[in-house]
Design a protein around this motif. Structure first.
Motif, PDB file in Angstrom:
ATOM      1  N   ASP A  52       0.832  -1.199   0.000  1.00  0.00           N
ATOM      2  CA  ASP A  52       0.000   0.000   0.000  1.00  0.00           C
ATOM      3  C   ASP A  52       0.870   1.253   0.000  1.00  0.00           C
ATOM      4  O   ASP A  52       1.748   1.408   0.836  1.00  0.00           O
ATOM      5  CB  ASP A  52      -0.903  -0.012   1.231  1.00  0.00           C
ATOM      6  CG  ASP A  52      -1.948   1.075   1.213  1.00  0.00           C
ATOM      7  OD1 ASP A  52      -2.097   1.757   0.182  1.00  0.00           O
ATOM      8  OD2 ASP A  52      -2.637   1.236   2.229  1.00  0.00           O
ATOM      9  N   ASN A  53       0.605   2.139  -0.939  1.00  0.00           N
ATOM     10  CA  ASN A  53       1.362   3.388  -0.997  1.00  0.00           C
ATOM     11  C   ASN A  53       1.009   4.336   0.136  1.00  0.00           C
ATOM     12  O   ASN A  53       1.652   5.354   0.311  1.00  0.00           O
ATOM     13  CB  ASN A  53       1.149   4.076  -2.346  1.00  0.00           C
ATOM     14  CG  ASN A  53       1.904   3.374  -3.444  1.00  0.00           C
ATOM     15  OD1 ASN A  53       2.862   2.645  -3.193  1.00  0.00           O
ATOM     16  ND2 ASN A  53       1.478   3.563  -4.671  1.00  0.00           N
ATOM     17  N   LYS A  54      -0.010   4.008   0.906  1.00  0.00           N
ATOM     18  CA  LYS A  54      -0.369   4.818   2.068  1.00  0.00           C
ATOM     19  C   LYS A  54       0.237   4.221   3.338  1.00  0.00           C
ATOM     20  O   LYS A  54      -0.201   4.492   4.434  1.00  0.00           O
ATOM     21  CB  LYS A  54      -1.885   4.935   2.187  1.00  0.00           C
ATOM     22  CG  LYS A  54      -2.506   5.637   0.985  1.00  0.00           C
ATOM     23  CD  LYS A  54      -3.905   6.077   1.291  1.00  0.00           C
ATOM     24  CE  LYS A  54      -4.571   6.702   0.093  1.00  0.00           C
ATOM     25  NZ  LYS A  54      -3.933   7.898  -0.403  1.00  0.00           N
ATOM     26  N   LYS A  55       1.291   3.411   3.178  1.00  0.00           N
ATOM     27  CA  LYS A  55       1.888   2.753   4.340  1.00  0.00           C
ATOM     28  C   LYS A  55       2.486   3.744   5.331  1.00  0.00           C
ATOM     29  O   LYS A  55       2.760   3.386   6.447  1.00  0.00           O
ATOM     30  CB  LYS A  55       2.898   1.704   3.929  1.00  0.00           C
ATOM     31  CG  LYS A  55       4.027   2.179   3.069  1.00  0.00           C
ATOM     32  CD  LYS A  55       4.878   0.981   2.670  1.00  0.00           C
ATOM     33  CE  LYS A  55       5.717   1.293   1.462  1.00  0.00           C
ATOM     34  NZ  LYS A  55       5.406   0.475   0.336  1.00  0.00           N
ATOM     35  N   GLY A  56       2.661   4.984   4.920  1.00  0.00           N
ATOM     36  CA  GLY A  56       3.123   5.999   5.847  1.00  0.00           C
ATOM     37  C   GLY A  56       1.990   6.588   6.665  1.00  0.00           C
ATOM     38  O   GLY A  56       2.203   7.394   7.544  1.00  0.00           O
ATOM     39  N   LEU A  57       0.758   6.169   6.344  1.00  0.00           N
ATOM     40  CA  LEU A  57      -0.408   6.646   7.082  1.00  0.00           C
ATOM     41  C   LEU A  57      -0.223   6.377   8.569  1.00  0.00           C
ATOM     42  O   LEU A  57       0.073   5.259   8.966  1.00  0.00           O
ATOM     43  CB  LEU A  57      -1.651   5.913   6.573  1.00  0.00           C
ATOM     44  CG  LEU A  57      -2.993   6.276   7.168  1.00  0.00           C
ATOM     45  CD1 LEU A  57      -3.405   7.658   6.696  1.00  0.00           C
ATOM     46  CD2 LEU A  57      -4.028   5.259   6.754  1.00  0.00           C
ATOM     47  N   PRO A  58      -0.361   7.376   9.394  1.00  0.00           N
ATOM     48  CA  PRO A  58      -0.202   7.115  10.826  1.00  0.00           C
ATOM     49  C   PRO A  58      -1.300   6.184  11.325  1.00  0.00           C
ATOM     50  O   PRO A  58      -2.449   6.311  10.930  1.00  0.00           O
ATOM     51  CB  PRO A  58      -0.313   8.488  11.472  1.00  0.00           C
ATOM     52  CG  PRO A  58      -0.891   9.377  10.444  1.00  0.00           C
ATOM     53  CD  PRO A  58      -0.704   8.737   9.097  1.00  0.00           C
ATOM     54  N   LEU A  59      -0.919   5.248  12.139  1.00  0.00           N
ATOM     55  CA  LEU A  59      -1.900   4.305  12.657  1.00  0.00           C
ATOM     56  C   LEU A  59      -2.933   4.986  13.536  1.00  0.00           C
ATOM     57  O   LEU A  59      -4.019   4.464  13.728  1.00  0.00           O
ATOM     58  CB  LEU A  59      -1.207   3.186  13.436  1.00  0.00           C
ATOM     59  CG  LEU A  59      -0.347   2.251  12.591  1.00  0.00           C
ATOM     60  CD1 LEU A  59       0.270   1.186  13.464  1.00  0.00           C
ATOM     61  CD2 LEU A  59      -1.115   1.625  11.461  1.00  0.00           C
ATOM     62  N   LYS A  60      -2.625   6.165  14.036  1.00  0.00           N
ATOM     63  CA  LYS A  60      -3.619   6.854  14.860  1.00  0.00           C
ATOM     64  C   LYS A  60      -4.825   7.275  14.031  1.00  0.00           C
ATOM     65  O   LYS A  60      -5.875   7.533  14.561  1.00  0.00           O
ATOM     66  CB  LYS A  60      -3.012   8.043  15.595  1.00  0.00           C
ATOM     67  CG  LYS A  60      -2.654   9.216  14.714  1.00  0.00           C
ATOM     68  CD  LYS A  60      -2.115  10.348  15.564  1.00  0.00           C
ATOM     69  CE  LYS A  60      -1.816  11.542  14.679  1.00  0.00           C
ATOM     70  NZ  LYS A  60      -1.356  12.668  15.442  1.00  0.00           N
ATOM     71  N   ALA A  61      -4.663   7.318  12.712  1.00  0.00           N
ATOM     72  CA  ALA A  61      -5.800   7.584  11.828  1.00  0.00           C
ATOM     73  C   ALA A  61      -6.534   6.263  11.636  1.00  0.00           C
ATOM     74  O   ALA A  61      -6.725   5.772  10.553  1.00  0.00           O
ATOM     75  CB  ALA A  61      -5.316   8.150  10.497  1.00  0.00           C
ATOM     76  N   SER A  62      -6.911   5.650  12.746  1.00  0.00           N
ATOM     77  CA  SER A  62      -7.352   4.258  12.756  1.00  0.00           C
ATOM     78  C   SER A  62      -8.630   3.990  11.975  1.00  0.00           C
ATOM     79  O   SER A  62      -8.747   2.948  11.359  1.00  0.00           O
ATOM     80  CB  SER A  62      -7.481   3.766  14.191  1.00  0.00           C
ATOM     81  OG  SER A  62      -8.274   4.652  14.940  1.00  0.00           O
ATOM     82  N   GLY A  63      -9.591   4.922  11.979  1.00  0.00           N
ATOM     83  CA  GLY A  63     -10.818   4.679  11.223  1.00  0.00           C
ATOM     84  C   GLY A  63     -10.533   4.492   9.745  1.00  0.00           C
ATOM     85  O   GLY A  63     -11.011   3.563   9.107  1.00  0.00           O
ATOM     86  N   ARG A  64      -9.740   5.358   9.193  1.00  0.00           N
ATOM     87  CA  ARG A  64      -9.365   5.275   7.775  1.00  0.00           C
ATOM     88  C   ARG A  64      -8.515   4.035   7.516  1.00  0.00           C
ATOM     89  O   ARG A  64      -8.705   3.328   6.533  1.00  0.00           O
ATOM     90  CB  ARG A  64      -8.606   6.547   7.409  1.00  0.00           C
ATOM     91  CG  ARG A  64      -8.083   6.589   6.016  1.00  0.00           C
ATOM     92  CD  ARG A  64      -9.145   7.126   5.046  1.00  0.00           C
ATOM     93  NE  ARG A  64      -8.697   6.984   3.688  1.00  0.00           N
ATOM     94  CZ  ARG A  64      -7.878   7.822   3.074  1.00  0.00           C
ATOM     95  NH1 ARG A  64      -7.411   8.879   3.706  1.00  0.00           N
ATOM     96  NH2 ARG A  64      -7.521   7.610   1.837  1.00  0.00           N
ATOM     97  N   PHE A  65      -7.574   3.769   8.372  1.00  0.00           N
ATOM     98  CA  PHE A  65      -6.693   2.606   8.233  1.00  0.00           C
ATOM     99  C   PHE A  65      -7.520   1.323   8.292  1.00  0.00           C
ATOM    100  O   PHE A  65      -7.354   0.415   7.469  1.00  0.00           O
ATOM    101  CB  PHE A  65      -5.642   2.626   9.349  1.00  0.00           C
ATOM    102  CG  PHE A  65      -4.567   1.593   9.194  1.00  0.00           C
ATOM    103  CD1 PHE A  65      -3.425   1.875   8.468  1.00  0.00           C
ATOM    104  CD2 PHE A  65      -4.695   0.351   9.781  1.00  0.00           C
ATOM    105  CE1 PHE A  65      -2.420   0.927   8.325  1.00  0.00           C
ATOM    106  CE2 PHE A  65      -3.711  -0.605   9.647  1.00  0.00           C
ATOM    107  CZ  PHE A  65      -2.569  -0.313   8.927  1.00  0.00           C
ATOM    108  N   LEU A  66      -8.439   1.250   9.253  1.00  0.00           N
ATOM    109  CA  LEU A  66      -9.266   0.048   9.395  1.00  0.00           C
ATOM    110  C   LEU A  66     -10.249  -0.108   8.242  1.00  0.00           C
ATOM    111  O   LEU A  66     -10.560  -1.230   7.839  1.00  0.00           O
ATOM    112  CB  LEU A  66     -10.008   0.073  10.736  1.00  0.00           C
ATOM    113  CG  LEU A  66      -9.118  -0.145  11.950  1.00  0.00           C
ATOM    114  CD1 LEU A  66      -9.907   0.081  13.230  1.00  0.00           C
ATOM    115  CD2 LEU A  66      -8.493  -1.516  11.935  1.00  0.00           C
TER     116      LEU A  66
END
Length: 116
Positions: free
Chosen positions: A64-78
């Motif tokens: 995933d090219n969004k692998k730098g997405l912070p995990l705290k953005a959990s709703g979007r990540f999930l």
């Protein structure tokens, strides 16, 4: 043919275990993603390399090219993770039509394509 996949906004507690992980090795990213997802997904499934859950976690961490997405953005990540679990659970790799589902360069809201 129109395929509609309902999604929901997932309200979760902020479990920012690792923050951003750009620059981390693939294995390190995978370990952090699996650790984070263990709060939301069955650990037996997450530890089984053939399960849709593990495959989705691996995709999230490595492809995933969004692998730098912070995990705290959990709703979007999930949300992205849940859609990839659906993809792997339904044999998305073998779908007849490429609908851009799981395209690492696209926002998950754009994982679609009009079929004629």
């Amino acid at each position: 043919i129109l395929v509609i996949i309902p999604t929901a906004i997932i309200a979760v507690a902020d479990k920012n275990l690792s923050g951003r992980f750009k620059g981390a090795s693939s294995l390190d990213r995978l370990e952090r993603v699996l650790d984070f997802l263990s709060y939301y997904s069955n650990e037996d499934n997450l530890s089984n390399p053939t399960s849709p859950q593990f495959k989705a976690a691996q995709w999230m961490a490595i492809e995933d090219n969004k692998k730098g997405l912070p995990l705290k953005a959990s709703g979007r990540f999930l949300q992205r993770y849940a859609l990839m679990v659906l993809y792997f659970a339904t044999g998305g790799e073998k779908w007849l039509h490429d609908v851009h589902f799981g395209n690492p360069n696209r926002d998950e809201c754009n994982w679609n394509r009009r079929l004629n």
